[in-house]
Design a protein around this motif. Structure first.
Motif, mmCIF file in Angstrom:
data_model
loop_
_atom_site.group_PDB
_atom_site.id
_atom_site.type_symbol
_atom_site.label_atom_id
_atom_site.label_comp_id
_atom_site.label_asym_id
_atom_site.label_seq_id
_atom_site.Cartn_x
_atom_site.Cartn_y
_atom_site.Cartn_z
ATOM 1 N N GLN A 36 31.089 65.543 -27.635
ATOM 2 C CA GLN A 36 31.325 65.840 -26.229
ATOM 3 C C GLN A 36 31.015 67.326 -26.003
ATOM 4 O OE1 GLN A 36 35.393 64.523 -26.382
ATOM 5 N NE2 GLN A 36 34.878 62.505 -25.536
ATOM 6 N N ALA A 37 31.142 67.780 -24.764
ATOM 7 C CA ALA A 37 30.793 69.170 -24.448
ATOM 8 C C ALA A 37 31.568 70.156 -25.300
ATOM 9 C CB ALA A 37 31.040 69.435 -22.968
ATOM 10 N N ARG A 38 32.842 69.865 -25.566
ATOM 11 C CA ARG A 38 33.650 70.804 -26.355
ATOM 12 C C ARG A 38 33.166 70.883 -27.808
ATOM 13 N NH1 ARG A 38 37.949 67.565 -28.705
ATOM 14 N NH2 ARG A 38 37.798 65.414 -27.924
ATOM 15 N N HIS A 39 32.641 69.792 -28.347
ATOM 16 C CA HIS A 39 32.094 69.827 -29.705
ATOM 17 C C HIS A 39 30.818 70.673 -29.749
ATOM 18 C CE1 HIS A 39 34.467 66.050 -29.638
ATOM 19 N NE2 HIS A 39 34.774 66.409 -30.881
ATOM 20 N N LEU A 40 29.973 70.515 -28.736
ATOM 21 C CA LEU A 40 28.743 71.292 -28.717
ATOM 22 C C LEU A 40 29.062 72.784 -28.587
ATOM 23 C CD1 LEU A 40 25.474 70.280 -26.981
ATOM 24 C CD2 LEU A 40 26.242 72.646 -26.925
ATOM 25 N N ALA A 41 30.040 73.114 -27.729
ATOM 26 C CA ALA A 41 30.444 74.509 -27.590
ATOM 27 C C ALA A 41 30.990 75.047 -28.910
ATOM 28 C CB ALA A 41 31.492 74.640 -26.486
ATOM 29 N N ALA A 42 31.799 74.249 -29.595
ATOM 30 C CA ALA A 42 32.355 74.672 -30.886
ATOM 31 C C ALA A 42 31.243 74.890 -31.901
ATOM 32 C CB ALA A 42 33.346 73.629 -31.384
ATOM 33 N N HIS A 43 30.243 74.021 -31.890
ATOM 34 C CA HIS A 43 29.097 74.164 -32.795
ATOM 35 C C HIS A 43 28.390 75.501 -32.585
ATOM 36 C CE1 HIS A 43 25.041 73.594 -34.393
ATOM 37 N NE2 HIS A 43 24.576 73.758 -33.168
ATOM 38 N N VAL A 44 28.139 75.850 -31.327
ATOM 39 C CA VAL A 44 27.422 77.093 -31.036
ATOM 40 C C VAL A 44 28.240 78.303 -31.483
ATOM 41 C CG1 VAL A 44 26.497 78.552 -29.185
ATOM 42 C CG2 VAL A 44 26.110 76.078 -29.148
ATOM 43 N N VAL A 45 29.526 78.287 -31.191
ATOM 44 C CA VAL A 45 30.397 79.404 -31.583
ATOM 45 C C VAL A 45 30.425 79.564 -33.100
ATOM 46 C CG1 VAL A 45 32.799 80.186 -31.657
ATOM 47 C CG2 VAL A 45 31.824 79.334 -29.512
ATOM 48 N N ALA B 267 21.586 73.587 -42.732
ATOM 49 C CA ALA B 267 20.440 73.468 -43.632
ATOM 50 C C ALA B 267 20.792 72.931 -45.015
ATOM 51 C CB ALA B 267 19.774 74.842 -43.790
ATOM 52 N N VAL B 268 22.082 72.956 -45.371
ATOM 53 C CA VAL B 268 22.512 72.543 -46.710
ATOM 54 C C VAL B 268 23.310 71.242 -46.601
ATOM 55 C CG1 VAL B 268 23.772 73.205 -48.786
ATOM 56 C CG2 VAL B 268 22.626 74.967 -47.412
ATOM 57 N N PRO B 269 22.730 70.115 -46.971
ATOM 58 C CA PRO B 269 23.412 68.825 -46.809
ATOM 59 C C PRO B 269 24.787 68.772 -47.450
ATOM 60 C CG PRO B 269 21.105 68.478 -47.352
ATOM 61 C CD PRO B 269 21.351 69.952 -47.506
ATOM 62 N N ALA B 270 24.970 69.456 -48.587
ATOM 63 C CA ALA B 270 26.245 69.412 -49.287
ATOM 64 C C ALA B 270 27.382 70.024 -48.465
ATOM 65 C CB ALA B 270 26.132 70.135 -50.633
ATOM 66 N N LEU B 271 27.033 70.879 -47.503
ATOM 67 C CA LEU B 271 28.053 71.536 -46.674
ATOM 68 C C LEU B 271 28.199 70.877 -45.301
ATOM 69 C CD1 LEU B 271 27.261 75.308 -47.405
ATOM 70 C CD2 LEU B 271 29.130 73.925 -48.355
ATOM 71 N N ALA B 272 27.395 69.872 -45.028
ATOM 72 C CA ALA B 272 27.374 69.281 -43.688
ATOM 73 C C ALA B 272 28.728 68.692 -43.287
ATOM 74 C CB ALA B 272 26.289 68.218 -43.604
ATOM 75 N N ALA B 273 29.363 67.973 -44.199
ATOM 76 C CA ALA B 273 30.642 67.341 -43.869
ATOM 77 C C ALA B 273 31.713 68.386 -43.577
ATOM 78 C CB ALA B 273 31.087 66.426 -45.009
ATOM 79 N N LEU B 274 31.735 69.452 -44.378
ATOM 80 C CA LEU B 274 32.716 70.515 -44.157
ATOM 81 C C LEU B 274 32.440 71.222 -42.836
ATOM 82 C CD1 LEU B 274 35.091 72.186 -45.135
ATOM 83 C CD2 LEU B 274 33.501 73.597 -46.466
ATOM 84 N N ALA B 275 31.170 71.454 -42.544
ATOM 85 C CA ALA B 275 30.815 72.082 -41.279
ATOM 86 C C ALA B 275 31.250 71.215 -40.098
ATOM 87 C CB ALA B 275 29.309 72.333 -41.220
ATOM 88 N N GLU B 276 31.020 69.915 -40.190
ATOM 89 C CA GLU B 276 31.427 69.004 -39.121
ATOM 90 C C GLU B 276 32.937 69.024 -38.915
ATOM 91 O OE1 GLU B 276 29.977 67.130 -36.899
ATOM 92 O OE2 GLU B 276 27.891 67.453 -37.444
ATOM 93 N N SER B 277 33.691 69.097 -40.020
ATOM 94 C CA SER B 277 35.154 69.104 -39.904
ATOM 95 C C SER B 277 35.643 70.364 -39.208
ATOM 96 C CB SER B 277 35.799 68.970 -41.287
ATOM 97 O OG SER B 277 35.597 70.134 -42.070
ATOM 98 N N ARG B 278 34.974 71.488 -39.451
ATOM 99 C CA ARG B 278 35.379 72.735 -38.802
ATOM 100 C C ARG B 278 35.012 72.728 -37.321
ATOM 101 N NH1 ARG B 278 34.800 77.526 -43.399
ATOM 102 N NH2 ARG B 278 36.057 76.424 -44.948
ATOM 103 N N ALA C 283 34.855 69.991 -35.506
ATOM 104 C CA ALA C 283 35.822 69.062 -34.900
ATOM 105 C C ALA C 283 37.171 69.736 -34.699
ATOM 106 C CB ALA C 283 35.967 67.817 -35.764
ATOM 107 N N ALA C 284 37.586 70.545 -35.670
ATOM 108 C CA ALA C 284 38.884 71.212 -35.578
ATOM 109 C C ALA C 284 38.911 72.182 -34.398
ATOM 110 C CB ALA C 284 39.190 71.944 -36.883
ATOM 111 N N LEU C 285 37.840 72.942 -34.221
ATOM 112 C CA LEU C 285 37.797 73.878 -33.097
ATOM 113 C C LEU C 285 37.696 73.119 -31.775
ATOM 114 C CD1 LEU C 285 37.738 76.738 -32.026
ATOM 115 C CD2 LEU C 285 35.259 76.788 -32.430
ATOM 116 N N ALA D 32 40.254 72.558 -27.786
ATOM 117 C CA ALA D 32 39.678 72.847 -26.467
ATOM 118 C C ALA D 32 39.668 71.614 -25.583
ATOM 119 C CB ALA D 32 38.270 73.402 -26.627
ATOM 120 N N THR D 33 40.774 70.873 -25.587
ATOM 121 C CA THR D 33 40.826 69.633 -24.809
ATOM 122 C C THR D 33 41.338 69.837 -23.385
ATOM 123 O OG1 THR D 33 43.022 69.185 -25.709
ATOM 124 C CG2 THR D 33 41.147 68.210 -26.868
ATOM 125 N N THR D 34 41.997 70.957 -23.126
ATOM 126 C CA THR D 34 42.468 71.238 -21.773
ATOM 127 C C THR D 34 41.450 72.105 -21.052
ATOM 128 O OG1 THR D 34 43.641 73.259 -22.371
ATOM 129 C CG2 THR D 34 44.846 71.171 -22.605
#
Length: 215
Positions: free
Chosen positions: A30-39, A52-63, A65-67, A71-73
Motif C-alpha cells: 500500500q502507499a505506506r509500504h512504498l513510502a517506507a521503502h523509499v525512506v 540487490a542481494v537476494p539473501a537480504l531481501a526477506a530482512l529488508a521486507e520485514s523492516r 513492513a515494520a515501518l 504509519a497506519t493513521t
C-alpha cells in the motif's frame, strides 16, 4: 532544482494525495509500504542492500513492513511522507549518486501511487525529463532482461530508437513502442499499467512476456 529533487517532490505529493492504505502497482504494497521503502532505501543499509542481494531481501521486507505498520493513521502517515520529501544530507552516500540513482526510481514510484487504483491520465513530462529518463533507460533498462535471449529495440513516441540488447541463438528481436515514461514503467515491471506496444515474432514476444508481462 535537479531532476531527482523535482521527482522526489512529485512522489511525495502523489503520496500526500492518497490514504495510507491506498493501493499501488507494487504487489502487496500500500502507499505506506512504498513510502517506507523509499525512506529506508536511503537510510538503512540492510534495505539498500536488500534490493540487490537476494539473501537480504526477506530482512529488508520485514523492516519495510515494520515501518509501514507505524504509519497506519493519517498523522503518522503524513510524518512518514515528510521523510520521503526530506532528501539525505549532502554527506550521505545516497546523495552522491542521486541523479543517476533516483530520477527513474522516483518517476516509476510516483506512477506506482498514481495508477495503483486503476488507469489515470498520463501526466505531462517535461522534455528535459524525457531525455533524463531516456538516458537512464539506455544505461540500465536491460537489467531485468539479462537472461532473456530475445533482442530488444526501444522506439520513443517521437521515433527515436535505441538498440537495448541483441538476440541470442535462434531468437529474433522485439520492438517496444511507447512514450519514454511508459517504456520506463514497462522495463521496470509495470507493463500491465503502461501504454506500450510490442512488435515481433509471436514466440519472441511470448518469451519476453514471461519476464516483463505487458498485460
Amino acid at each position: 532544482m535537479t531532476w531527482h529533487e523535482i521527482e522526489r517532490e512529485q512522489l511525495a505529493q502523489a503520496l500526500r494525495d492518497v490514504t495510507p492504505d491506498a493501493p499501488t502497482l507494487c504487489e502487496g504494497w500500500q502507499a505506506r509500504h512504498l513510502a517506507a521503502h523509499v525512506v529506508l532505501r536511503e537510510r538503512n543499509p540492510v534495505v539498500g542492500a536488500g534490493i540487490a542481494v537476494p539473501a537480504l531481501a526477506a530482512l529488508a521486507e520485514s523492516r519495510i513492513a515494520a515501518l509501514a505498520d507505524q504509519a497506519t493513521t493519517e498523522g503518522s502517515y503524513r510524518d512518514l511522507v515528510a521523510r520521503v520529501a526530506d532528501r539525505p544530507a549532502a554527506w550521505h552516500p545516497a546523495a552522491w549518486v542521486a541523479d543517476t540513482r533516483n530520477v527513474i526510481e522516483f518517476f516509476v514510484h510516483t506512477e506506482d501511487v498514481r495508477r495503483g487504483a486503476g488507469p489515470v491520465a498520463a501526466r505531462e513530462v517535461d522534455p528535459d525529463l524525457v531525455e533524463a529518463l531516456w538516458n537512464q533507460l539506455k544505461r540500465t533498462g536491460g537489467l531485468r532482461l539479462r537472461k532473456v535471449p530475445v533482442g530488444v529495440v526501444l522506439v520513443r513516441g517521437d521515433g527515436v530508437r535505441h538498440h537495448l540488447r541483441s538476440p541470442k541463438g535462434d531468437h529474433g528481436t522485439v520492438v517496444v513502442h511507447g512514450e519514454v515514461g511508459e517504456v520506463a514503467l514497462y522495463l521496470f515491471g509495470r507493463g500491465a499499467a503502461a501504454d506500450i506496444a510490442i512488435d515481433g515474432e509471436r514466440t519472441d514476444v511470448a518469451t519476453i512476456e514471461k519476464v516483463l508481462p505487458s498485460r
